[in-house]
Design a protein around this motif. Structure first.
Motif, PDB file in Angstrom:
ATOM      1  N   GLU A 144      -6.531  -6.527  -1.293  1.00 20.71           N
ATOM      2  CA  GLU A 144      -6.786  -5.596  -0.189  1.00 20.71           C
ATOM      3  C   GLU A 144      -7.390  -6.280   1.020  1.00 20.71           C
ATOM      4  O   GLU A 144      -7.292  -5.781   2.146  1.00 20.71           O
ATOM      5  CB  GLU A 144      -7.733  -4.473  -0.634  1.00 20.71           C
ATOM      6  N   GLY A 190       0.849  -1.181   0.000  1.00 21.78           N
ATOM      7  CA  GLY A 190       0.000   0.000   0.000  1.00 21.78           C
ATOM      8  C   GLY A 190       0.886   1.233   0.000  1.00 21.78           C
ATOM      9  O   GLY A 190       1.752   1.367   0.860  1.00 21.78           O
ATOM     10  N   SER A 235      -3.194   0.501   5.827  1.00 18.43           N
ATOM     11  CA  SER A 235      -3.109   1.752   5.073  1.00 18.43           C
ATOM     12  C   SER A 235      -4.003   2.817   5.702  1.00 18.43           C
ATOM     13  O   SER A 235      -3.639   3.998   5.741  1.00 18.43           O
ATOM     14  CB  SER A 235      -3.503   1.516   3.615  1.00 18.43           C
ATOM     15  N   ASP A 256      -5.160   9.573  -0.382  1.00 22.13           N
ATOM     16  CA  ASP A 256      -5.108   8.634  -1.495  1.00 22.13           C
ATOM     17  C   ASP A 256      -4.255   7.428  -1.133  1.00 22.13           C
ATOM     18  O   ASP A 256      -3.189   7.574  -0.520  1.00 22.13           O
ATOM     19  CB  ASP A 256      -4.523   9.324  -2.735  1.00 22.13           C
ATOM     20  N   THR A 257      -4.722   6.232  -1.517  1.00 19.95           N
ATOM     21  CA  THR A 257      -3.968   5.002  -1.303  1.00 19.95           C
ATOM     22  C   THR A 257      -4.011   4.174  -2.577  1.00 19.95           C
ATOM     23  O   THR A 257      -5.068   3.985  -3.179  1.00 19.95           O
ATOM     24  CB  THR A 257      -4.541   4.176  -0.145  1.00 19.95           C
ATOM     25  N   GLU A 258      -2.845   3.672  -2.981  1.00 21.12           N
ATOM     26  CA  GLU A 258      -2.744   2.781  -4.127  1.00 21.12           C
ATOM     27  C   GLU A 258      -2.289   1.413  -3.650  1.00 21.12           C
ATOM     28  O   GLU A 258      -1.352   1.311  -2.854  1.00 21.12           O
ATOM     29  CB  GLU A 258      -1.748   3.337  -5.154  1.00 21.12           C
ATOM     30  N   TYR A 259      -2.944   0.351  -4.131  1.00 17.20           N
ATOM     31  CA  TYR A 259      -2.607  -1.003  -3.732  1.00 17.20           C
ATOM     32  C   TYR A 259      -1.947  -1.745  -4.890  1.00 17.20           C
ATOM     33  O   TYR A 259      -2.332  -1.579  -6.050  1.00 17.20           O
ATOM     34  CB  TYR A 259      -3.861  -1.773  -3.315  1.00 17.20           C
ATOM     35  N   TYR A 260      -0.963  -2.577  -4.552  1.00 19.91           N
ATOM     36  CA  TYR A 260      -0.278  -3.392  -5.540  1.00 19.91           C
ATOM     37  C   TYR A 260      -0.119  -4.803  -4.982  1.00 19.91           C
ATOM     38  O   TYR A 260       0.045  -4.984  -3.777  1.00 19.91           O
ATOM     39  CB  TYR A 260       1.100  -2.814  -5.865  1.00 19.91           C
TER      40      TYR A 260
END
Length: 356
Positions: free
Chosen positions: A47, A23, A239, A29-33
């Motif tokens: 997630e 995260g 996150s 703003d949060t981006e997940y990979y």
């Protein structure tokens, strides 16, 4: 981040059971990979996968102390002996709850009557779940004779001390550790996937853990050490926790801000729960965690409003008998400590550097 694969490829290579989720958090703003090598596609979204987070639990225990202090249920300056009515030991009247939360009590990483502290190879199945049979009576027996007065004020990372702190907070409140989490942290921050004890649906989303060599291992039961490392959580929840630390508009803002302020304790500045370092001349607050099957890392730079969480279902080391003997042979031949494998920490720091 388009080049994120470059950061993780060495870590994920040849690990066929790997699930690594990341995260990247910026204010608002949060981006997940997600990275995995399993052939069978999981029906669980990255997630919502649950991981053991190990010693990141210590950060939550320290914040519980600050929240209960805010409600005047305890004081961080209270002596530990005040809460241990069945133990008579003057040393315990010299160390405070603050000492426990900042690893300055002198207590060792493990109690001397814990089998892992005896530096002996344990062949029982219990070695795969090493805290499960260590009871409150065992901890009491150790504390009855413990004396680390000469080390009070000096940093000594201690699972024993943080487990003791969590145990004390539960006794003061008359609540379970999960009840405290829900009341003071996970409830207010809407972190519904973060707990020690999972319900049946959550258990279906708890990943299997693996050693660095790919061996599947049991999930840990921390017993009296739960405040030191028993929490399970998701990348989404952690996150949210980082977001709360970056933003001042949340129910825990004042307590989280207090945890970010260094306090002089003994011979150094320490934090409630957090580790502190410099990254490209910026102050970074962080904590990591590991069990025999999982590895985790969480960090933030408040000045820039950025943070990161990494969760992996691979540990950084191996605990197999064969590997143990091979390591001991290497140590005897080379006179050097054997390598302990790869943490996710360096990946997190490199990604943070790229963001900065």
């Amino acid at each position: 981040m388009e080049d994120l694969q470059d950061f993780v490829s060495d870590y994920t290579k040849d690990r066929k059971h790997i699930h690594l989720v990341i995260g990247i958090i910026r204010k608002g703003d949060t981006e997940y990979y997600s990275f995995c090598n399993t052939k069978k596609k999981s029906t669980i979204s990255p997630e919502n996968m649950l991981f053991e987070i190990g010693s990141i639990t210590k950060l939550f225990t320290s914040i519980l102390l600050l929240e209960m202090e805010r409600e005047k249920l305890v004081s961080s300056n209270d002596f530990v002996g005040r809460y241990l009515h069945n133990v008579e030991n003057e040393y315990l009247n010299k160390i405070t709850l603050k000492n426990l939360a900042t690893h300055t009590s002198g207590l060792p990483i493990l109690a001397t009557n814990h089998f892992l502290a005896k530096n002996k190879l344990n062949l029982s199945k219990n070695r795969l779940n090493p805290y499960s049979n260590y009871s409150e009576d065992d901890l009491t027996a150790f504390l009855s004779n413990a004396d680390y007065t000469d080390s009070i004020g000096s940093f000594e990372y201690s699972n024993t001390g943080m487990g003791l702190l969590g145990n004390i907070l539960c006794k003061v409140s008359g609540s379970t550790y999960d009840d405290l989490l829900k009341k003071y942290i996970t409830g207010p921050l809407k972190m519904g996937e973060t707990a020690v004890i999972l319900d049946s649906e959550q258990k279906s989303r708890l990943l299997n853990g693996h050693t660095s060599t790919g061996k599947k291992v049991p999930h840990w039961d921390l017993s009296v050490h739960e405040g030191a490392g028993a929490i399970k959580s998701s990348i989404r929840d952690l996150s949210l926790f980082v977001q709360a630390n970056l933003n001042d508009d949340n129910p825990l803002a004042s307590t989280l801000q207090k945890s970010h302020i260094p306090i002089l304790n003994g011979d150094s500045n320490r934090y409630f729960g957090w580790g502190n370092d410099k990254l490209l001349e910026k102050d970074i607050l962080w904590h990591n965690g590991a069990t025999y099957g999982f590895n985790s890392y969480l960090a933030l730079i408040k000045e820039l409003g950025i943070g990161i969480v990494l969760l992996s279902n691979y540990c950084y080391a191996s605990i197999s008998i064969v590997d143990h003997y091979v390591d001991q042979l290497k140590k005897w031949i080379t006179k050097k400590e054997p390598s302990q494998g790869v943490f996710v920490d360096p990946i997190g720091k490199k990604i943070m550097e790229a963001i900065v």
